[in-house]
Design an enzyme around this catalytic site. Sequence first.
Site, PDB file in Angstrom:
ATOM      1  N   ASP A 176       7.500  -6.856  -6.438  1.00  0.00           N
ATOM      2  CA  ASP A 176       8.109  -7.869  -5.583  1.00  0.00           C
ATOM      3  C   ASP A 176       9.396  -8.505  -6.100  1.00  0.00           C
ATOM      4  O   ASP A 176      10.393  -8.561  -5.398  1.00  0.00           O
ATOM      5  CB  ASP A 176       7.113  -9.008  -5.319  1.00  0.00           C
ATOM      6  CG  ASP A 176       5.774  -8.532  -4.767  1.00  0.00           C
ATOM      7  OD1 ASP A 176       5.582  -7.313  -4.616  1.00  0.00           O
ATOM      8  OD2 ASP A 176       4.929  -9.387  -4.489  1.00  0.00           O
ATOM      9  N   GLU A 407      -4.296  -9.321 -14.153  1.00  0.00           N
ATOM     10  CA  GLU A 407      -3.347  -8.676 -13.229  1.00  0.00           C
ATOM     11  C   GLU A 407      -2.226  -7.978 -14.007  1.00  0.00           C
ATOM     12  O   GLU A 407      -1.832  -6.861 -13.687  1.00  0.00           O
ATOM     13  CB  GLU A 407      -2.769  -9.739 -12.290  1.00  0.00           C
ATOM     14  CG  GLU A 407      -1.927  -9.193 -11.156  1.00  0.00           C
ATOM     15  CD  GLU A 407      -1.448 -10.278 -10.201  1.00  0.00           C
ATOM     16  OE1 GLU A 407      -1.694 -11.475 -10.481  1.00  0.00           O
ATOM     17  OE2 GLU A 407      -0.819  -9.924  -9.184  1.00  0.00           O
TER      18      GLU A 407
HETATM   19  C1  DGY Z   1       1.937 -11.149  -2.875  1.00  0.00           C
HETATM   20  O1  DGY Z   1       1.555 -11.841  -1.931  1.00  0.00           O
HETATM   21  O2  DGY Z   1       2.216 -11.594  -3.989  1.00  0.00           O
HETATM   22  C2  DGY Z   1       1.950  -9.699  -2.721  1.00  0.00           C
HETATM   23  O3  DGY Z   1       2.534  -9.040  -3.789  1.00  0.00           O
HETATM   24  C3  DGY Z   1       2.540  -9.246  -1.412  1.00  0.00           C
HETATM   25  O4  DGY Z   1       1.880  -8.097  -1.114  1.00  0.00           O
END
Ligand code: DGY
Length: 436
Positions: A176, A407
């Site tokens: 992201d 994570e």
């Molecule tokens: C989040 O919401 O952080 C995700 O990576 C989007 O899929």
Amino acid sequence: MLSLLKSLLSRSTSNTRIQAQQLLRDNSEDDAYTVPTRVLYPFQWNWDSCFTSLGWVTFDEDRAWAEIASLLKGQCRSGKIPHIIFHKDSESYFPGPDIWQYDNPEMKTSGISQPPVLATTVRMTYERCKNKEQALSFINSIMPKIFAYHRWWHERRDPHNTGLVATYHPWETGRDNSVEWDEPIKAVPLDDLQPYVRQDLATINPAYRPTNEDYDYYVALLQLFKTHKYDQIKLYEISPFKVADIGINSILARANSDLLYMMTLCDSSEEDRQTVLNWLDMQAKAFEGFWNSDRGVYQSINLITGEKLDFVTSGSFLSLWSGLIPFESASIMASTLENMCHATKVLVPSLSADDAKYDRYRYWRGPVWAIINFMIYDGLKIYDQKLLADQIFNTTRTAIKTYGFKEYYDPVSGEGLGGDNFSWTAAMWLYWLDKK
Ligand code: DGY
């Protein structure tokens, strides 16, 4: 003494295995799909589920196939497999289905996709499973759906047959807030941004997550897509953010090879096989465009300006997993990777520690991710870079063993960060790291 030590070691390995299996059971919904982690990500995510099925296949084959079947329930008529499938309601995530308002008659889903690892993980699941007959019959039934998904990427995201598929949203890359998107995202206008409330910061330290500025752009893009009713071809022309992500393109190339392999096991037509070969051929020709000889890596391209996004990220090394690059480039990249990791205890940081934007705690701007490491490890093996591959294996293993199934991990200390009890990290333990 030595045998006592060995037995203690093997006992602690099997304990970690039992914990990983229990974690997947705890994150399982309706015996059908696995949430990445409770609260932070309470739905089914596309690439999370694909990787998680690799964990399931090590101890419950039926459940592994159920994971894939659930994911495909959200497939759109166009072939797209969305990045989130909202099987049930939950208040703990933003943006939920009411924000996306994506018109998918099959199921409530988001309106974008995610890196297409599906064909590859289906092949890996098949290769690991014992009941090949049952597996083949299931794979035969889903083969047209996987083919349609790949067709969607090639036709909707590369309408001019350039061999480079585009992404319109950082969330779609799965990485992201990677620094690669910092410049291109600035082209997204924020004038009409509607107010919104983030939920992720309620549970995770804001220093480990994308910034509010990042989120403004993510949400503005979503709103823009909604205005254009998610019309993919139109968005190809007008999306202000349009990038050929080295991650998605590498993963799609590998997935095309794995799809082709599975087609040889199934009743696929010669015509469909030829189509996949043509896609691969186009990708192989285009791949050279990602190469930056000064940096010794493959890099994403901003399709609006035509410029390379000049960073050395863990995404750059996913090109090894594609299997499309020459041995010579792979060996140059192995040196680049070694240099990039000089200050890190755990390989592979998501951004080179030498980069001014490096941040060892913040999501995709420094931390290490087990699934990315798995792909880079596998890619290095293709190119006979065994020593470096083993270093990735060993340091990932130690970080997970020491800090649990988090994570992501701080590359300097190895400490686990972000969401707890994370499904794909447990799955990577079971499928990949549970070896000694
Ligand atoms: C989040 O919401 O952080 C995700 O990576 C989007 O899929």
